[in-house]
Design an enzyme around this catalytic site. Structure first.
Site, short mmCIF file in Angstrom:
data_model
loop_
_atom_site.label_atom_id
_atom_site.label_comp_id
_atom_site.label_asym_id
_atom_site.label_seq_id
_atom_site.Cartn_x
_atom_site.Cartn_y
_atom_site.Cartn_z
CB THR A 111 -8.09 2.38 1.50
OG1 THR A 111 -7.55 1.74 0.35
CG2 THR A 111 -7.18 2.12 2.70
CE1 TYR A 164 -11.05 3.33 5.00
CE2 TYR A 164 -11.58 5.63 5.46
CZ TYR A 164 -10.65 4.61 5.34
OH TYR A 164 -9.32 4.88 5.56
CE LYS A 215 -8.69 2.75 9.12
NZ LYS A 215 -7.55 1.81 8.86
CB THR A 271 -9.48 7.45 8.52
OG1 THR A 271 -10.04 8.41 7.64
CG2 THR A 271 -10.62 6.66 9.14
CE1 TYR A 300 0.79 4.88 10.31
CE2 TYR A 300 0.71 2.53 9.79
CZ TYR A 300 1.43 3.67 10.11
OH TYR A 300 2.79 3.59 10.26
N GLY A 307 0.84 -1.20 0.00
CA GLY A 307 0.00 0.00 0.00
C GLY A 307 0.87 1.25 0.00
N1 LIG Z 1 -5.57 6.70 1.65
C1 LIG Z 1 -6.05 7.69 2.43
O1 LIG Z 1 -6.38 8.80 1.97
C2 LIG Z 1 -6.15 7.49 3.93
C3 LIG Z 1 -6.72 8.51 4.69
C4 LIG Z 1 -6.82 8.33 6.07
C5 LIG Z 1 -6.36 7.17 6.65
N2 LIG Z 1 -5.82 6.19 5.88
C6 LIG Z 1 -5.37 4.96 6.53
O2 LIG Z 1 -3.97 4.84 6.37
C7 LIG Z 1 -3.60 3.46 6.28
C8 LIG Z 1 -2.76 3.24 5.04
O3 LIG Z 1 -3.55 3.58 3.90
P1 LIG Z 1 -2.96 3.63 2.44
O4 LIG Z 1 -3.33 4.94 1.85
O5 LIG Z 1 -1.54 3.19 2.44
O6 LIG Z 1 -3.89 2.51 1.76
P2 LIG Z 1 -3.69 1.69 0.43
O7 LIG Z 1 -2.67 2.34 -0.45
O8 LIG Z 1 -5.05 1.38 -0.10
O9 LIG Z 1 -3.01 0.34 0.98
C9 LIG Z 1 -3.73 -0.57 1.74
C10 LIG Z 1 -3.08 -1.92 1.55
O10 LIG Z 1 -3.83 -2.87 2.29
C11 LIG Z 1 -4.02 -4.00 1.47
N3 LIG Z 1 -5.20 -4.77 1.83
C12 LIG Z 1 -6.49 -4.57 1.46
N4 LIG Z 1 -7.26 -5.55 1.95
C13 LIG Z 1 -6.43 -6.38 2.64
C14 LIG Z 1 -6.62 -7.57 3.36
N5 LIG Z 1 -7.82 -8.17 3.44
N6 LIG Z 1 -5.55 -8.14 3.96
C15 LIG Z 1 -4.33 -7.61 3.84
N7 LIG Z 1 -4.08 -6.48 3.16
C16 LIG Z 1 -5.12 -5.88 2.57
C17 LIG Z 1 -4.15 -3.46 0.07
O11 LIG Z 1 -3.91 -4.46 -0.88
P3 LIG Z 1 -4.66 -4.39 -2.30
O12 LIG Z 1 -4.09 -3.22 -3.01
O13 LIG Z 1 -4.32 -5.70 -2.90
O14 LIG Z 1 -6.11 -4.20 -2.00
C18 LIG Z 1 -3.07 -2.38 0.09
O15 LIG Z 1 -1.80 -2.91 -0.24
C19 LIG Z 1 -4.91 2.68 6.32
O16 LIG Z 1 -5.16 2.26 7.65
C20 LIG Z 1 -5.95 3.69 5.92
O17 LIG Z 1 -7.23 3.38 6.45
C21 LIG Z 1 -5.69 6.33 4.53
#
Ligand SMILES: NC(=O)c1ccc[n+]([C@@H]2O[C@H](COP(=O)([O-])OP(=O)(O)OC[C@H]3O[C@@H](n4cnc5c(N)ncnc54)[C@H](OP(=O)(O)O)[C@@H]3O)[C@@H](O)[C@H]2O)c1
Length: 285
Positions: A61, A124, A128, A100, A98, A10
């Site tokens: 996400t 979502y 979370k 949100t 992490y 991710g």
């Molecule tokens: N992105 C945002 O804007 C945002 C905002 C606030 C908080 N956050 C939080 O920050 C953290 C990191 O987010 P990020 O932006 O790095 O997210 P991301 O780029 O979507 O990465 C999430 C990773 O988790 C993997 N994943 C999904 N389902 C899974 C499962 N069942 N088992 C194991 N892995 C799984 C995904 O794999 P696949 O790609 O194969 O699905 C992806 O590699 C998360 O906790 C998210 O909730 C993100």
């Protein structure tokens, strides 16, 4: 120090996989190697690795898709972290997780502090928040880092979407009535390493976002400008751009607690965006 990292592919996980080795021996797992929807796999992995620290960067996400996939979002974002936390408790590991800005409803006119009441507007956000509560209930030592509006030079994110659309379309129309702090995944990873290096002094929930705030439209305009493009970016309202999931109008998180307890503050969002774009240009050249 033995560290178990989930979600290594991710945005945040990829950056962590490159920085955590500075602290110790890292077992970094992709979704294929550890599915958070599989409690038995979680139990087996944690017991095999016997980590001192678990960093959970895996999450469901897809904010809009979650509205029609509540079960999967809840499994990955709430049940999975709950099992990780139970295993962390059993082996005495610290769990870094992490969360949100979407745990809040966005009606507060000023930045949210960690103790403000949560009231997620989306599935979502609910999943979370349930994850946060499952970790707290498990009784393990934990750090819950709430971040927001995450982007990186890879993956699926607003920055890469805007860069693509600004080249494809004569003009862009972007929501201007939701405010937040665009946060570079690299800065989240750097801060995580800094927090882990003084892990004995810190515990609980912290807000971790870039300094400063803007709207999605302001973010898009800065992206277009820094990329040297001239595509006009027009401001629209949330009502002009309906989405399945409702998002908070105010997503700005106060990072004062992090500054006070850890002496840590992330750079201004514009500065990090410029660095990320410079890296993208370097990669393209
Ligand atoms: N992105 C945002 O804007 C945002 C905002 C606030 C908080 N956050 C939080 O920050 C953290 C990191 O987010 P990020 O932006 O790095 O997210 P991301 O780029 O979507 O990465 C999430 C990773 O988790 C993997 N994943 C999904 N389902 C899974 C499962 N069942 N088992 C194991 N892995 C799984 C995904 O794999 P696949 O790609 O194969 O699905 C992806 O590699 C998360 O906790 C998210 O909730 C993100």
């Amino acid at each position: 120090l033995r560290i178990l990292l989930t979600g290594k592919d991710g945005q945040v996980g990829w950056e962590l996989a490159r920085r955590l080795p500075a602290l110790g021996e890292v077992t970094a797992l992709s979704r294929a190697e550890l599915d958070l929807a599989d409690p038995i796999a979680i139990l087996e992995r944690v017991r095999a690795v016997k980590p001192d620290v678990i960093v959970n960067a895996a999450a469901y996400t897809a904010v809009d898709r979650a509205e029609s996939e509540r079960d999967q979002a809840t499994l990955v974002n709430a049940a999975g972290p709950g099992f990780l936390a139970a295993e962390a408790h059993a082996c005495g590991a610290l769990l870094v997780h992490y969360s949100t800005d979407y745990v809040f409803d966005g009606r507060k006119p000023t930045p949210y502090v960690e103790t403000d009441p949560c009231n997620p507007l989306s599935v979502y956000g609910q999943s979370k928040l349930a994850g946060e509560r499952a970790i707290q209930a498990a009784g393990c030592r934990h750090l819950i880092l709430r971040t927001a509006w995450v982007y990186a030079s890879r993956g699926r994110n607003f920055l890469l979407t805007m860069l693509r659309l600004a080249k494809e379309r004569p003009e862009l129309r972007v929501v201007d009535d939701q405010t937040g702090s665009p946060t570079w995944a690299r800065e989240i990873a750097i801060a995580t390493v800094a927090l882990l290096s003084r892990r004995d002094a810190l515990e609980g929930t912290y807000h971790l976002t870039a300094s400063g705030a803007t709207t999605w439209c302001g973010f898009a305009r800065e992206i277009v400008k820094l990329a040297g493009l001239e595509t006009p970016v027009h401001a629209i309202t949330t009502a002009d751009y309906p989405t399945p999931a409702q998002r908070p109008r105010n997503s700005v998180l106060s990072t004062e607690r992090l500054r006070q307890d850890a002496g840590l503050a992330l750079p201004d969002w514009r500065e990090s965006l410029a660095s990320c774009l410079a890296e993208l240009r370097g990669g393209a050249g």
